[in-house]
Enzyme design. Structure first.
Site, short mmCIF file in Angstrom:
data_model
loop_
_atom_site.label_atom_id
_atom_site.label_comp_id
_atom_site.label_asym_id
_atom_site.label_seq_id
_atom_site.Cartn_x
_atom_site.Cartn_y
_atom_site.Cartn_z
N SER A 39 0.80 -1.23 0.00
CA SER A 39 0.00 0.00 0.00
C SER A 39 0.83 1.28 0.00
O SER A 39 0.33 2.34 -0.37
CB SER A 39 -0.95 0.01 1.21
OG SER A 39 -0.22 -0.08 2.42
N ASP A 95 -2.86 8.63 7.41
CA ASP A 95 -3.79 7.73 8.09
C ASP A 95 -3.02 6.90 9.10
O ASP A 95 -1.88 7.24 9.45
CB ASP A 95 -4.60 6.89 7.09
CG ASP A 95 -3.74 5.92 6.28
OD1 ASP A 95 -2.54 5.73 6.62
OD2 ASP A 95 -4.25 5.34 5.31
N HIS A 147 0.11 5.31 6.82
CA HIS A 147 0.77 5.84 5.62
C HIS A 147 1.15 7.32 5.76
O HIS A 147 0.44 8.09 6.40
CB HIS A 147 -0.15 5.66 4.41
CG HIS A 147 -0.57 4.25 4.21
ND1 HIS A 147 -1.78 3.76 4.65
CD2 HIS A 147 0.09 3.20 3.64
CE1 HIS A 147 -1.87 2.47 4.36
NE2 HIS A 147 -0.75 2.10 3.75
#
Length: 364
Positions: A34, A324, A327
């Site tokens: 991610s 978040d 990240h």
């Protein structure tokens, strides 16, 4: 123009038309999780997605794209430095024709080195499948520009691969007494995933990759999600930090050994732990006012659950290190890529990206 001059210039004109433009940006391929996914998971039935607001709030279109960021992510910023448009997600229907020449992003949120990492996300593109897609991409590229030109484009491309964090967060430490933690003591587990990672990198080389940036794992114990679960007086989660401190040095040693076996510096390690820790430990020097609480989220440190339209969202993303629970913000990503480009050998070994680009330009 007289006939003699036409005969003289015609072969040169033909050569110019057949060859790729020397000034054209090199292709860029991305593999991993991610931290570098730019939208592949949008096309999959999975919970590991970033395709709804407030993701993308600072993206040029102000729309969620599948990037786990408020704006651009690390591959986007590398593409800026290459003078290229971002490579499209491999699963995007727009990746066809001339767009293939830019490269492709194969990354998928939730994946790890091991196939059993991220099983809770169900449909994700595991690293073996990412490599299979790379092979498939090369067949499409060969059909477009010919096999020889396709091989040259891949050999001259820049490659980024980011794996490892999920093998701890979404595998070994996912639940108490996880299968892998019962199977392996932590030092043995790290040796195991490093040995598996070596196979992945060797396969990348077999598939034509010749300039590969391999990122280490950042300070996992310091992300808001882990602070929310394990925080003791604002300190990073010690067990995850122990895992990172075992993993990163062994990754560097493995990559150096692989380069020795190949006889060339194909793989370059990026010390993303140091890159992150610089601003986490000295936020004021980098203009951050908050390096523990996520900009978007809820609960302690905004570290619980997903970033959604119902979450708290900070007003100024530029002063937060984390977007978040896991990240970085675009601003933090820009600091990281700055070290990719210009960092000394404490950050990039054996050379930084600016040196690679200069060397390769001289070799053309």
């Amino acid at each position: 123009m007289d006939a003699a001059l036409v005969r003289l210039l015609l072969p040169l004109l033909c050569l110019t038309a057949a060859a790729p433009a020397a000034s054209a940006a090199r292709a860029f391929f991305v593999f991993g999780d991610s931290l570098v996914d730019n939208g592949n998971n949008n096309y999959l039935l999975t919970t590991a997605r970033a395709d709804a607001p407030p993701y993308g709030i600072d993206f040029p279109t102000h729309r969620a794209t599948g990037r786990f960021s408020n704006g651009l992510n690390i591959p986007d910023i590398i593409s800026e430095n290459l003078g290229a448009e971002p490579a499209l997600p491999y699963l995007s229907p727009e990746l066809r024709g001339e767009r293939l020449l830019v490269g492709a992003n194969f990354a998928s949120a939730g994946v790890g080195i091991l196939n059993d990492t991220g099983v809770q996300f169900v449909n994700i593109i595991r690293i073996g499948d990412q490599l299979q897609y790379f092979q498939e991409y090369q067949q499409k590229l060969g059909a477009l520009i010919g096999k020889e030109q396709a091989t040259q484009l891949v050999n001259q491309a820049l490659v980024l691969i980011t794996l490892g964090g999920n093998d701890f967060v979404n595998n070994y430490y996912l639940v108490p007494m996880s299968v892998r933690s019962r199977q392996y003591a932590l030092p043995d587990y790290v040796r195991f995933i490093i040995s598996e990672y070596r196979k992945v990198l060797a396969r990348l080389y077999e598939l034509g990759a010749r300039r590969v940036i391999v990122t280490g794992t950042g300070p996992l114990g310091c992300v808001p999600a882990e602070l929310a679960l394990h925080n003791q007086n604002g300190e990073c989660a010690s067990e995850l930090m122990r895992a990172v401190n075992l993993f990163n040095p062994q990754l560097v040693d493995m990559v150096r050994g692989l380069n020795r076996d190949i006889g060339a510096d194909v793989f370059v390690t990026a010390n993303t732990y140091r890159m992150n820790f610089d601003y986490l430990s000295n936020p004021q020097s980098y203009g951050f006012t908050n390096v523990q609480v996520a900009c978007c989220g809820q609960g302690p440190y905004n570290g619980l659950g997903l970033c959604t339209a119902a979450s708290n969202v900070c007003d100024n993303r530029d002063v937060f290190a984390f977007w978040d629970a896991f990240h970085p913000t675009e601003r933090a990503s820009r600091i990281i890529v700055g070290q990719f480009m210009n960092g000394d050998t404490d950050y990039m070994h054996p050379m930084n990206l600016s040196t690679i680009l200069a060397m390769d330009q001289e070799g053309l």
